[in-house]
Design a protein around this motif. Structure first.
Motif, mmCIF file in Angstrom:
data_model
loop_
_atom_site.group_PDB
_atom_site.id
_atom_site.type_symbol
_atom_site.label_atom_id
_atom_site.label_comp_id
_atom_site.label_asym_id
_atom_site.label_seq_id
_atom_site.Cartn_x
_atom_site.Cartn_y
_atom_site.Cartn_z
ATOM 1 N N VAL A 37 0.191 -0.726 -0.103
ATOM 2 C CA VAL A 37 0.405 0.424 -0.385
ATOM 3 C C VAL A 37 0.905 1.752 -0.017
ATOM 4 N N ARG A 38 0.253 2.055 -0.965
ATOM 5 C CA ARG A 38 1.265 3.021 -0.531
ATOM 6 C C ARG A 38 0.431 4.303 -0.328
ATOM 7 N N LEU A 39 0.105 4.964 0.731
ATOM 8 C CA LEU A 39 -0.167 6.244 1.479
ATOM 9 C C LEU A 39 -0.069 7.834 0.810
ATOM 10 N N VAL A 40 -1.437 7.890 0.078
ATOM 11 C CA VAL A 40 -0.801 9.497 -0.437
ATOM 12 C C VAL A 40 -1.807 10.624 0.666
ATOM 13 N N SER A 41 -1.632 11.753 0.596
ATOM 14 C CA SER A 41 -2.174 12.933 1.008
ATOM 15 C C SER A 41 -3.212 13.504 0.439
ATOM 16 N N PHE A 42 -3.622 14.127 0.685
ATOM 17 C CA PHE A 42 -4.985 14.955 0.113
ATOM 18 C C PHE A 42 -4.035 15.503 -1.305
ATOM 19 N N ARG A 43 -3.027 15.770 -0.532
ATOM 20 C CA ARG A 43 -2.141 17.313 -1.509
ATOM 21 C C ARG A 43 -1.833 16.703 -2.719
ATOM 22 N N ALA A 44 -1.113 14.859 -2.542
ATOM 23 C CA ALA A 44 -0.133 14.472 -3.599
ATOM 24 C C ALA A 44 -1.684 13.684 -4.502
ATOM 25 N N MET A 45 -2.368 13.663 -3.822
ATOM 26 C CA MET A 45 -3.757 12.966 -4.556
ATOM 27 C C MET A 45 -4.152 14.113 -5.741
ATOM 28 N N LYS A 46 -3.802 15.025 -5.186
ATOM 29 C CA LYS A 46 -4.029 16.171 -7.156
ATOM 30 C C LYS A 46 -2.288 16.473 -7.183
ATOM 31 N N GLU A 47 -1.406 15.557 -7.126
ATOM 32 C CA GLU A 47 0.216 16.409 -7.949
ATOM 33 C C GLU A 47 0.031 15.901 -9.123
ATOM 34 N N PRO A 48 0.654 16.045 -10.396
ATOM 35 C CA PRO A 48 0.972 15.047 -10.815
ATOM 36 C C PRO A 48 1.289 13.759 -11.458
ATOM 37 N N HIS A 50 0.220 11.482 -8.627
ATOM 38 C CA HIS A 50 -0.839 10.616 -8.970
ATOM 39 C C HIS A 50 -2.059 10.583 -10.052
ATOM 40 N N LEU A 51 -2.061 11.813 -10.400
ATOM 41 C CA LEU A 51 -3.353 12.314 -11.575
ATOM 42 C C LEU A 51 -2.631 11.488 -12.772
ATOM 43 N N ALA A 52 -0.943 10.677 -13.435
ATOM 44 C CA ALA A 52 -0.979 10.146 -13.953
ATOM 45 C C ALA A 52 -1.921 9.120 -13.810
ATOM 46 N N LEU A 53 -1.379 8.072 -12.691
ATOM 47 C CA LEU A 53 -2.073 6.808 -12.085
ATOM 48 C C LEU A 53 -3.788 6.831 -12.393
ATOM 49 N N HIS A 54 -4.231 8.107 -12.114
ATOM 50 C CA HIS A 54 -6.014 8.668 -11.482
ATOM 51 C C HIS A 54 -5.897 9.817 -12.295
ATOM 52 N N PRO A 55 -6.732 10.017 -13.098
ATOM 53 C CA PRO A 55 -7.314 11.454 -13.994
ATOM 54 C C PRO A 55 -7.952 11.897 -13.220
#
Ligand SMILES: N[C@@H](CCC(=O)N[C@@H](CS)C(=O)NCC(=O)O)C(=O)O
Length: 216
Positions: A37-48, A50-55
């Motif tokens: 599991v890779r944990l992501v913060s709310f900020r990281a979820m909106k960064e490039p 993560h967006l490359a994995l999840h539009p």
């Protein structure tokens, strides 16, 4: 090949298992596949990255070698196709189980998400008191129909399948509303899902992350 999923660094539900990584963990536990599991913060979820994995900048995602997926329905369908245990072997029973996967996500989950939005994000609106009962009744309409279908059966179509895994996951989001208790057979259905050892392992794994005291 290692499977890696993403989850909230800190889930808004504090570890109640309602974040959608829990259903993916559950599917992986049902088929006996280990995962990271890779944990992501709310900020990281909106960064490039993560967006490359999840539009849409959400969790969960699923990575396995050079395959990257998003959307829990697609992820769980992929897991169920690759490993035995979540979809029946016979073609018609398999097609019906897949139908229940879609029904959970396309027909039952939307009014439940609407109810959550109405309660969590719209309570300060001047129209909230008038709207909330309408939204709750739209959930009840679906629960009436689902309850009538299930009757006194254990699962939606004979044996437990990915359709049940998704339906139970979706219904769990209603627990705090009390609506589930209006339908004893659906409450028992959800409890049956929660009793599965694979669900318990998935729940415990997400709780272990979310129960930790904040470090910041
Ligand atoms: N339809 C998507 C929904 C994904 C979703 O709503 N994820 C939530 C967590 S349970 C999320 O990331 N919310 C944060 C956001 O949308 O910014 C799925 O089933 O994967």
């Amino acid at each position: 090949m290692t499977i890696t999923i993403t989850a909230f660094e800190r889930s808004p539900d504090g570890g109640k298992g309602l974040a959608r990584d829990t259903r993916v963990r559950w599917a992986l536990e049902e088929v006996g596949q280990p995962y990271d599991v890779r944990l992501v913060s709310f900020r990281a979820m909106k960064e490039p990255a993560h967006l490359a994995l999840h539009p849409f900048g959400q969790i969960p995602t699923y990575e396995e070698g050079d395959l990257a997926l998003f959307e829990t329905g697609a992820i769980i369908f992929h897991i169920a196709q690759q490993h035995a245990g979540l979809l029946p072997e016979t073609p018609n029973a398999r097609a019906r189980a897949i139908t229940w996967m879609f029904a959970a996500l396309n027909t039952v989950e939307p009014p439940i998400v609407d109810l959550g939005t109405a309660k969590l994000l719209e309570r300060d609106k001047p129209w909230s008191d008038a709207r909330l009962p309408l939204v709750a009744d739209r959930v009840r309409a679906r629960l009436d129909q689902l309850s009538a279908w299930l009757g006194d059966a254990d699962w939606l179509d004979g044996v437990f399948s990915a359709g049940d895994l998704l339906m139970v996951s979706v219904l769990l989001r209603l627990r705090s509303s009390g609506l589930l208790d209006e339908y004893p057979n659906l409450a028992a259905y959800v409890a049956r899902g929660e009793l599965r050892p694979a669900y318990k392992r998935a729940f415990a794994a997400q709780l272990a992350i979310n129960a930790k005291p904040p470090t910041d």
